[in-house]
Design an enzyme around this catalytic site. Structure first.
Site, PDB file in Angstrom:
ATOM      1  N   LYS A  30       0.777  -1.283  -0.017  1.00 28.85           N
ATOM      2  CA  LYS A  30       0.044  -0.046  -0.004  1.00 28.85           C
ATOM      3  C   LYS A  30       0.855   1.353   0.052  1.00 28.85           C
ATOM      4  O   LYS A  30       0.568   2.461  -0.712  1.00 28.85           O
ATOM      5  CB  LYS A  30      -0.693   0.064   1.222  1.00 28.85           C
ATOM      6  CG  LYS A  30      -1.745   1.216   1.509  1.00 28.85           C
ATOM      7  CD  LYS A  30      -2.150   1.538   2.645  1.00 28.85           C
ATOM      8  CE  LYS A  30      -1.155   1.888   3.616  1.00 28.85           C
ATOM      9  NZ  LYS A  30      -1.635   2.507   4.986  1.00 28.85           N
ATOM     10  N   SER A  31       2.078   1.220   0.782  1.00 30.13           N
ATOM     11  CA  SER A  31       2.777   2.291   0.941  1.00 30.13           C
ATOM     12  C   SER A  31       3.325   2.755  -0.290  1.00 30.13           C
ATOM     13  O   SER A  31       3.434   3.768  -0.826  1.00 30.13           O
ATOM     14  CB  SER A  31       4.074   2.244   1.976  1.00 30.13           C
ATOM     15  OG  SER A  31       3.109   2.030   3.257  1.00 30.13           O
ATOM     16  N   ARG A  35       2.456   6.029  -2.965  1.00 32.34           N
ATOM     17  CA  ARG A  35       3.631   6.882  -3.219  1.00 32.34           C
ATOM     18  C   ARG A  35       3.528   7.152  -4.596  1.00 32.34           C
ATOM     19  O   ARG A  35       3.848   7.991  -5.264  1.00 32.34           O
ATOM     20  CB  ARG A  35       4.801   6.645  -2.502  1.00 32.34           C
ATOM     21  CG  ARG A  35       4.927   7.094  -1.049  1.00 32.34           C
ATOM     22  CD  ARG A  35       5.885   6.500  -0.210  1.00 32.34           C
ATOM     23  NE  ARG A  35       6.056   7.149   0.911  1.00 32.34           N
ATOM     24  CZ  ARG A  35       5.166   6.570   2.182  1.00 32.34           C
ATOM     25  NH1 ARG A  35       4.173   5.604   2.014  1.00 32.34           N
ATOM     26  NH2 ARG A  35       5.576   6.926   3.531  1.00 32.34           N
ATOM     27  N   ARG A 143      -8.333  12.143  13.351  1.00 33.53           N
ATOM     28  CA  ARG A 143      -6.637  11.665  13.221  1.00 33.53           C
ATOM     29  C   ARG A 143      -5.940  13.130  12.704  1.00 33.53           C
ATOM     30  O   ARG A 143      -6.440  14.136  12.238  1.00 33.53           O
ATOM     31  CB  ARG A 143      -6.501  11.003  11.954  1.00 33.53           C
ATOM     32  CG  ARG A 143      -7.053   9.670  12.280  1.00 33.53           C
ATOM     33  CD  ARG A 143      -6.914   8.412  11.163  1.00 33.53           C
ATOM     34  NE  ARG A 143      -5.442   8.086  11.184  1.00 33.53           N
ATOM     35  CZ  ARG A 143      -5.105   7.137  10.385  1.00 33.53           C
ATOM     36  NH1 ARG A 143      -5.829   6.569   9.417  1.00 33.53           N
ATOM     37  NH2 ARG A 143      -3.731   7.166  10.328  1.00 33.53           N
ATOM     38  N   SER A 190       4.886  10.518  10.553  1.00 33.35           N
ATOM     39  CA  SER A 190       6.024  10.866   9.678  1.00 33.35           C
ATOM     40  C   SER A 190       5.486  11.192   8.265  1.00 33.35           C
ATOM     41  O   SER A 190       6.052  11.783   7.281  1.00 33.35           O
ATOM     42  CB  SER A 190       6.711   9.392   9.444  1.00 33.35           C
ATOM     43  OG  SER A 190       6.066   8.374   8.647  1.00 33.35           O
ATOM     44  N   GLN A 191       4.056  11.036   8.322  1.00 33.24           N
ATOM     45  CA  GLN A 191       3.529  11.141   6.928  1.00 33.24           C
ATOM     46  C   GLN A 191       3.253  12.435   6.591  1.00 33.24           C
ATOM     47  O   GLN A 191       3.387  13.146   5.310  1.00 33.24           O
ATOM     48  CB  GLN A 191       2.014  10.596   6.689  1.00 33.24           C
ATOM     49  CG  GLN A 191       2.015   9.017   6.611  1.00 33.24           C
ATOM     50  CD  GLN A 191       0.662   8.476   6.868  1.00 33.24           C
ATOM     51  OE1 GLN A 191      -0.529   9.076   7.134  1.00 33.24           O
ATOM     52  NE2 GLN A 191       0.400   7.048   6.411  1.00 33.24           N
ATOM     53  N   GLU A 337       3.548  -0.174  12.690  1.00 31.51           N
ATOM     54  CA  GLU A 337       2.476  -0.777  12.286  1.00 31.51           C
ATOM     55  C   GLU A 337       2.503  -2.089  12.448  1.00 31.51           C
ATOM     56  O   GLU A 337       1.509  -3.216  12.142  1.00 31.51           O
ATOM     57  CB  GLU A 337       2.423  -0.427  10.697  1.00 31.51           C
ATOM     58  CG  GLU A 337       3.744  -1.027   9.839  1.00 31.51           C
ATOM     59  CD  GLU A 337       3.673  -0.437   8.504  1.00 31.51           C
ATOM     60  OE1 GLU A 337       3.745  -1.036   7.308  1.00 31.51           O
ATOM     61  OE2 GLU A 337       3.417   0.874   8.268  1.00 31.51           O
ATOM     62  N   ARG A 409      -5.291  -4.078  10.936  1.00 28.23           N
ATOM     63  CA  ARG A 409      -4.259  -4.764  11.552  1.00 28.23           C
ATOM     64  C   ARG A 409      -4.811  -5.308  12.815  1.00 28.23           C
ATOM     65  O   ARG A 409      -4.241  -6.348  13.491  1.00 28.23           O
ATOM     66  CB  ARG A 409      -3.288  -3.621  11.942  1.00 28.23           C
ATOM     67  CG  ARG A 409      -2.556  -3.116  10.492  1.00 28.23           C
ATOM     68  CD  ARG A 409      -1.222  -2.811  10.690  1.00 28.23           C
ATOM     69  NE  ARG A 409      -0.729  -2.073   9.395  1.00 28.23           N
ATOM     70  CZ  ARG A 409      -0.353  -2.592   8.524  1.00 28.23           C
ATOM     71  NH1 ARG A 409      -0.563  -4.120   8.138  1.00 28.23           N
ATOM     72  NH2 ARG A 409      -0.107  -1.930   7.333  1.00 28.23           N
TER      73      ARG A 409
END
Length: 459
Positions: A30-31, A35, A143, A190-191, A337, A409
């Site tokens: 996904k990451s 991106r 969030r 960190s996003q 994660e 998760r």
């Protein structure tokens, strides 16, 4: 952590009846997929994504970019990956062709509860002509987004959020953004850093991001962003390349349209590797990369410390368990994660575990620390929250309902516990579609109860 009565269906987590021996093909990252979509949308020429992940989060990203004018064409062909090995990975050879266009509004973006969509796309929206409204699931309003909003305002963007620092919001794009130097506190995600860096090449002055808060979480994700920017032709200066600590600079430049093959999602391999550890079996994940910036690569070291062994060969990563699980004292700050599955394994260990450095997980899809403690304890466990993590003392567990709070998760963590504990029922296992489509089928296939090419018993 409120439950949604619309998702009250209970999935009986399968109990393992013996040692698992399977090859499991994990879908794409996904990451990496999200991106790559952003970089391709901002490029100066069309590009391709091979073997992208098709999940709720990535489809939300693709639809959001389409709403702003980007062309994304989906193809499925047994040869579409060009020799990239899509069929060897068990995929259909799916590819997405991304055709950049002048970004435009008005448009509305549904972020769902995807951190990458809600944080990566407001900087992109500043480059659009016209207003772009961002909205999402109720949890998305809770969030943190202030780091991105405040930074974009400091760089000259106009954003309406009623001073909440959160969704919903509207970015009034002016077709360009001046850019320059900005200070942010990205200690909650960190996003925030990745979001600014990804669009930085398109800002008139580029961008210099200076983190001024406490220690950054999930550094591998920032390294992933930097790596992918450089592969797309951007010039990036980082602390690792001799720059100042906690400072990243991206120079203004055109981005290349690339042909990107998406790696398997190594974090999503966690429950399957855990199955080998718990059952004393063996699981192979094909196409595990020799070099990667994915945080999931840390599973090799973490699960080995908990009692297994692994071998990386041309066939992929093979992890073998002994059936004995040892507790662990680990700082998971960079790989937070992975915490839910690691906590699930730790609850089945023969000694105490301490998981540290993960206070930021309280701000994820749900408060993951509180949720893990509550749900494992409801099954008879002994989990306590610490200031920055969890302390897990093994106890004999029993069956019961494991609530997931619409967090993918947590659902996979519950399935892991269900391997060794009879009678675990998972509320809303369908939430795994956020990043791991068809998880129940993959899971039962690994256990040999469902035939299928994606997860077949090994000879």
């Amino acid at each position: 952590m409120t439950e949604n009565p619309a998702h009250s269906d209970l999935w009986p987590a399968p109990l393992a009846t013996g040692a698992v021996d399977a090859t499991v093909t994990v879908p794409g990252s996904k990451s990496v997929t999200n991106r790559a979509l952003v970089l391709a949308a901002l490029a100066s020429e069309p590009g391709w994504l091979r073997r992208p992940l098709r999940s709720r989060d990535t489809l939300l990203m693709a639809e959001a970019l389409r709403a702003m004018g980007v062309g994304i064409e989906e193809t499925v062909s047994s040869s579409s990956a060009g020799s990239a090995g899509a069929e060897a990975a068990g995929g259909s050879g799916e590819a997405w062709r991304v055709i950049p266009a002048r970004l435009r509004g008005p448009a509305t973006v549904d972020v769902g509860n995807a951190g990458t969509v809600m944080r990566f796309l407001p900087p992109v929206a500043t480059l659009a002509d016209g207003p772009i409204r961002f909205d999402g699931d109720p949890r998305s309003y809770e969030r943190p987004l202030h780091g991105v909003i405040d930074a974009l305002r400091a760089l000259g963007a106009r954003i309406d959020d009623n001073e909440r620092g959160a969704l919903p919001l509207t970015v009034h794009g002016g077709g360009a953004l001046e850019g320059g130097t900005v200070e942010i506190d990205a200690s909650s995600s960190s996003q925030f850093v990745s979001a600014l860096l990804l669009s930085g090449p398109r800002f008139n002055q580029g961008v210099e991001v200076r983190h001024v808060g406490s220690v950054l979480p999930s550094m591998p994700h920032i390294r992933m962003t930097v790596d992918m920017l450089r592969q797309a032709g951007a010039q990036v200066d980082t602390p690792e390349s001799g720059g100042e600590p906690n400072v990243w600079r991206v120079s203004p430049s055109a981005l290349l349209g690339r042909d990107v093959v998406v790696e398997p999602d190594l974090s999503n391999a966690a429950p399957f590797l855990a199955a080998a550890l718990i059952t004393g079996g063996r699981v192979t994940i094909p196409d595990w990369p020799e070099r990667t910036t994915q945080p999931g690569d840390a599973l090799r070291e973490i699960f080995t410390a908990m009692g297994g062994s692994c071998e990386l060969t041309e066939a992929g990563l093979t992890f073998t368990g002994t059936g004995r699980i040892t507790g662990i004292d680990a700082d998971l700050h960079e790989v937070g994660e992975l915490t839910p599955v690691i906590a699930a394994v730790a609850a089945l260990a023969d000694s105490e575990s301490v998981l540290r450095g993960i206070a930021h997980l309280r701000l994820h899809e749900t408060d993951r620390l509180a949720a893990l403690a509550k749900e494992i304890n409801e099954l008879g466990g002994d989990v306590t929250e610490t200031e920055d993590g969890l302390r897990i003392r093994p106890r004999t567990l029993h069956g019961g309902v494991f609530h997931t709070y619409e967090d993918h998760r947590l659902a996979t963590a519950a399935a892991v516990i269900g391997l060794a504990v009879d009678g675990v029922r998972v509320e809303n296992v369908a939430t795994t579609a956020k990043t791991l489509p068809d998880f129940p089928e993959l899971w039962t296939g690994m256990l040999g109860t469902v035939a299928g090419a994606a997860a077949a018993p090994r000879a």
